[in-house]
Design an enzyme around this catalytic site. Structure first.
Site, PDB file in Angstrom:
ATOM      1  N   CYS A  10      25.189  42.687  15.644  1.00 28.49           N
ATOM      2  CA  CYS A  10      26.303  43.523  15.171  1.00 28.49           C
ATOM      3  C   CYS A  10      26.743  44.592  16.163  1.00 28.49           C
ATOM      4  CB  CYS A  10      25.910  44.197  13.864  1.00 28.49           C
ATOM      5  SG  CYS A  10      25.603  43.025  12.545  1.00 28.49           S
TER       6      CYS A  10
HETATM    7  N1  LIG Z   1      22.634  39.751  10.655  1.00 31.45           N
HETATM    8  C1  LIG Z   1      23.030  40.949  10.308  1.00 31.45           C
HETATM    9  O1  LIG Z   1      22.257  41.895  10.319  1.00 31.45           O
HETATM   10  C2  LIG Z   1      24.463  41.199   9.828  1.00 31.45           C
HETATM   11  C3  LIG Z   1      24.722  42.406   9.155  1.00 31.45           C
HETATM   12  C4  LIG Z   1      26.011  42.634   8.680  1.00 31.45           C
HETATM   13  C5  LIG Z   1      27.011  41.706   8.930  1.00 31.45           C
HETATM   14  N2  LIG Z   1      26.732  40.544   9.604  1.00 31.45           N
HETATM   15  C6  LIG Z   1      27.825  39.607   9.813  1.00 31.45           C
HETATM   16  O2  LIG Z   1      27.690  38.527   8.901  1.00 31.45           O
HETATM   17  C7  LIG Z   1      28.138  37.302   9.491  1.00 31.45           C
HETATM   18  C8  LIG Z   1      27.031  36.268   9.431  1.00 31.45           C
HETATM   19  O3  LIG Z   1      25.931  36.721  10.214  1.00 31.45           O
HETATM   20  P1  LIG Z   1      24.470  36.148  10.054  1.00 31.45           P
HETATM   21  O4  LIG Z   1      23.584  37.111  10.777  1.00 31.45           O
HETATM   22  O5  LIG Z   1      24.163  35.841   8.625  1.00 31.45           O
HETATM   23  O6  LIG Z   1      24.590  34.782  10.867  1.00 31.45           O
HETATM   24  P2  LIG Z   1      23.527  33.581  10.920  1.00 31.45           P
HETATM   25  O7  LIG Z   1      23.735  32.917  12.233  1.00 31.45           O
HETATM   26  O8  LIG Z   1      22.173  34.080  10.536  1.00 31.45           O
HETATM   27  O9  LIG Z   1      23.987  32.591   9.759  1.00 31.45           O
HETATM   28  C9  LIG Z   1      25.206  31.938   9.735  1.00 31.45           C
HETATM   29  C10 LIG Z   1      25.009  30.566   9.101  1.00 31.45           C
HETATM   30  O10 LIG Z   1      26.317  29.996   8.970  1.00 31.45           O
HETATM   31  C11 LIG Z   1      26.221  28.613   9.240  1.00 31.45           C
HETATM   32  N3  LIG Z   1      27.569  28.134   9.554  1.00 31.45           N
HETATM   33  C12 LIG Z   1      28.269  28.276  10.698  1.00 31.45           C
HETATM   34  N4  LIG Z   1      29.507  27.743  10.565  1.00 31.45           N
HETATM   35  C13 LIG Z   1      29.584  27.255   9.309  1.00 31.45           C
HETATM   36  C14 LIG Z   1      30.601  26.584   8.570  1.00 31.45           C
HETATM   37  N5  LIG Z   1      31.801  26.359   9.097  1.00 31.45           N
HETATM   38  N6  LIG Z   1      30.324  26.205   7.319  1.00 31.45           N
HETATM   39  C15 LIG Z   1      29.124  26.446   6.768  1.00 31.45           C
HETATM   40  N7  LIG Z   1      28.118  27.082   7.402  1.00 31.45           N
HETATM   41  C16 LIG Z   1      28.356  27.483   8.661  1.00 31.45           C
HETATM   42  C17 LIG Z   1      25.224  28.525  10.360  1.00 31.45           C
HETATM   43  O11 LIG Z   1      24.651  27.241  10.467  1.00 31.45           O
HETATM   44  C18 LIG Z   1      24.195  29.602   9.937  1.00 31.45           C
HETATM   45  O12 LIG Z   1      23.160  29.054   9.146  1.00 31.45           O
HETATM   46  C19 LIG Z   1      28.572  37.678  10.898  1.00 31.45           C
HETATM   47  O13 LIG Z   1      29.946  37.932  10.913  1.00 31.45           O
HETATM   48  C20 LIG Z   1      27.833  38.967  11.167  1.00 31.45           C
HETATM   49  O14 LIG Z   1      28.503  39.770  12.118  1.00 31.45           O
HETATM   50  C21 LIG Z   1      25.465  40.282  10.039  1.00 31.45           C
END
Ligand SMILES: NC(=O)c1ccc[n+]([C@@H]2O[C@H](COP(=O)([O-])OP(=O)(O)OC[C@H]3O[C@@H](n4cnc5c(N)ncnc54)[C@H](O)[C@@H]3O)[C@@H](O)[C@H]2O)c1
Length: 443
Positions: free
Chosen positions: A270
């Protein structure tokens, strides 16, 4: 009113697209509240693990997931056609940066296409992925209106940023207030009604853009303040002042000061990434985001500063970086988690190796590290290993590492996190800034 009642009914099905650090905790929380959850992921392995009743992320135990799966409240699939079974859909897909550090919204685009293909009258769609202001209206909405349906009438579209803080056991998905903004007021009201079922406090704002900018403000606030405190660390080092002592002293002020600590550079999915989404958007509007650029410049130079400290410490022992054995302690981007995304440890390892150092690492949470085609494996922290090293650098201050043993057995230690304070380190009087916490002068 009828709408709120619909999203408050007991037989709601919530689809969660993207079952990672953000999507899976959200899915489990909704299931715990009695909502039927259908999780979607492009990775069959992820869906398989969840359907086996296991968790693939550190913040949830197998039991957390298994309990919901066994109760029949949660199921995962790769079949996007099943989005049509859902009353509400949360999109939690990644939003990385491209090689040129521009937003990569390809995951949002493919998720929106899947949603548009299955869109049903009355469905609520909520984008959770962090992104630039305007994404919900400019990227997602056109895909959904191609179906001929209208927002606020035939379907409801919101942006509600996830605030998950991996490793934080106090503030979790359920009790962290959640900001939500809609494309129309009816969209927002539908979103609030649905999310209120499983989130304690909703914070409605006037538009999806306001919700998008709120999230980027929060992360930019951190990036800029970390940049400021890292610059103060560089200043204190040149002044020969202990920066951590100064920060602790400043933090005794009961008002008007918020404590941030310096370190080896920014990490995680992030803070190093999200502000660039705003910079990119503002470039399209001919505006330069000066604070973001400056903070990014300072933060991304911290690994170089750390390697400079290792060079300085080795030099005092009459050694060069070239040929020295250097142990990197901690490669996750923050303490007590296993996430290595954007970790500054990787930059530090690359810089040390480029200077000819023989680098190994130890991280109790990361047995194997793969980056840019290189692979490293965590080594056990034995006495023999510590004695064999020329230097150790504490990059991540995991709480289950015995820093006292590291200090007593390794000839030179650089501490980028103040993890050794009060542990009997041997501050070098010529360097009271205390990045080099052990390393005697030659001769
Ligand atoms: N990790 C954090 O601490 C955090 C905190 C706040 C916000 N975010 C935001 O949340 C969002 C997700 O982050 P995350 O850390 O959960 O990512 P992540 O990589 O842990 O998980 C994302 C998942 O989405 C899946 N995916 C990708 N494309 C897809 C599609 N088209 N259809 C279905 N599944 C799909 C991937 O295979 C993966 O399992 C990002 O925008 C991130 O910036 C993350």
């Amino acid at each position: 009113m009828a709408l709120n009642e619909r999203f408050s009914t007991d037989d709601l099905t919530l689809g969660v697209i993207g079952l990672g650090y953000v999507g899976l905790p959200l899915a489990v929380e909704a299931a715990r509240a009695g909502i039927r959850v259908l999780g979607f992921d492009v990775k069959a392995s992820v869906a398989g693990i969840i359907n086996d009743g296991r968790s693939h992320i550190q913040d949830l135990t197998d039991e957390d997931v298994g309990e919901q799966v066994r109760a029949g409240r949660m199921e995962a699939t790769t079949d996007m056609g099943r989005l049509s079974e859902c009353d509400a859909i949360s999109i939690c897909v990644p939003t990385p940066l491209s090689k040129t550090r521009d937003p990569d919204v390809s995951f949002i685009l493919s998720a929106s296409e899947a949603v548009a293909n299955a869109l049903q009258p009355g469905q609520l769609i909520v984008l959770e992925s962090t992104t630039y202001p305007g994404t919900t209206r400019e990227v997602l909405l056109p895909k959904l209106t191609e179906t001929g349906m209208e927002p606020g009438k035939d379907f409801f579209l919101c942006f509600s940023p996830e605030r998950v803080d991996p490793g934080n056991v106090t503030w979790v998905t359920k009790n962290t207030p959640k900001v939500i903004g809609g494309i129309t007021p009816a969209c927002r009201d539908a979103g609030v009604a649905c999310y209120s079922r499983f989130i304690d406090t909703l914070v409605p704002v006037s538009s999806s853009e306001a919700a998008e900018l709120t999230k980027i403000l929060e992360n930019t606030f951190r990036a800029v303040n970390i940049g400021l405190v890292n610059e103060v660390a560089l200043i204190a080092d040149r002044l020969g002042v202990d920066v951590w002592e100064v920060i602790d002293a400043a933090a005794t002020k009961p008002f008007g000061f918020m404590k941030f600590t310096p370190g080896p550079g920014l990490g995680g999915h992030c803070i190093p990434v999200d502000p660039h989404y705003l910079s990119w958007k503002m470039r399209t509007l001919n505006y330069k985001t000066r604070f973001i650029e400056l903070a990014s410049e300072i933060n991304s130079e911290m690994p170089l500063f750390v390697v400079g400290k290792i060079r300085e410490g080795l030099n005092r022992l009459g050694r060069a970086v070239n040929g020295s054995k250097v142990l990197v302690l901690g490669v996750a981007y923050k303490p007590d988690i296993d996430d290595v995304r954007e970790s500054p440890a990787v930059d530090i390892i690359h810089l040390l190796e480029a200077d000819g150092a023989r680098v190994s690492y130890h991280d109790p949470y990361v047995p194997r590290l793969e980056e840019d085609g290189s692979v490293w494996e965590s080594v056990p922290l034995t006495d023999e290993l510590l004695q064999d090293m020329d230097a150790a650098v504490i990059v991540t201050n995991h709480s289950n590492v015995e820093y006292e043993r590291v200090l007593s057995l390794t000839p030179m230690v650089v501490d980028t996190r103040n993890a050794t304070r009060g542990l009997g380190g041997i501050p070098d009087v010529s360097n009271p800034g205390q990045w080099i916490v052990k390393g005697t002068r030659k001769g």
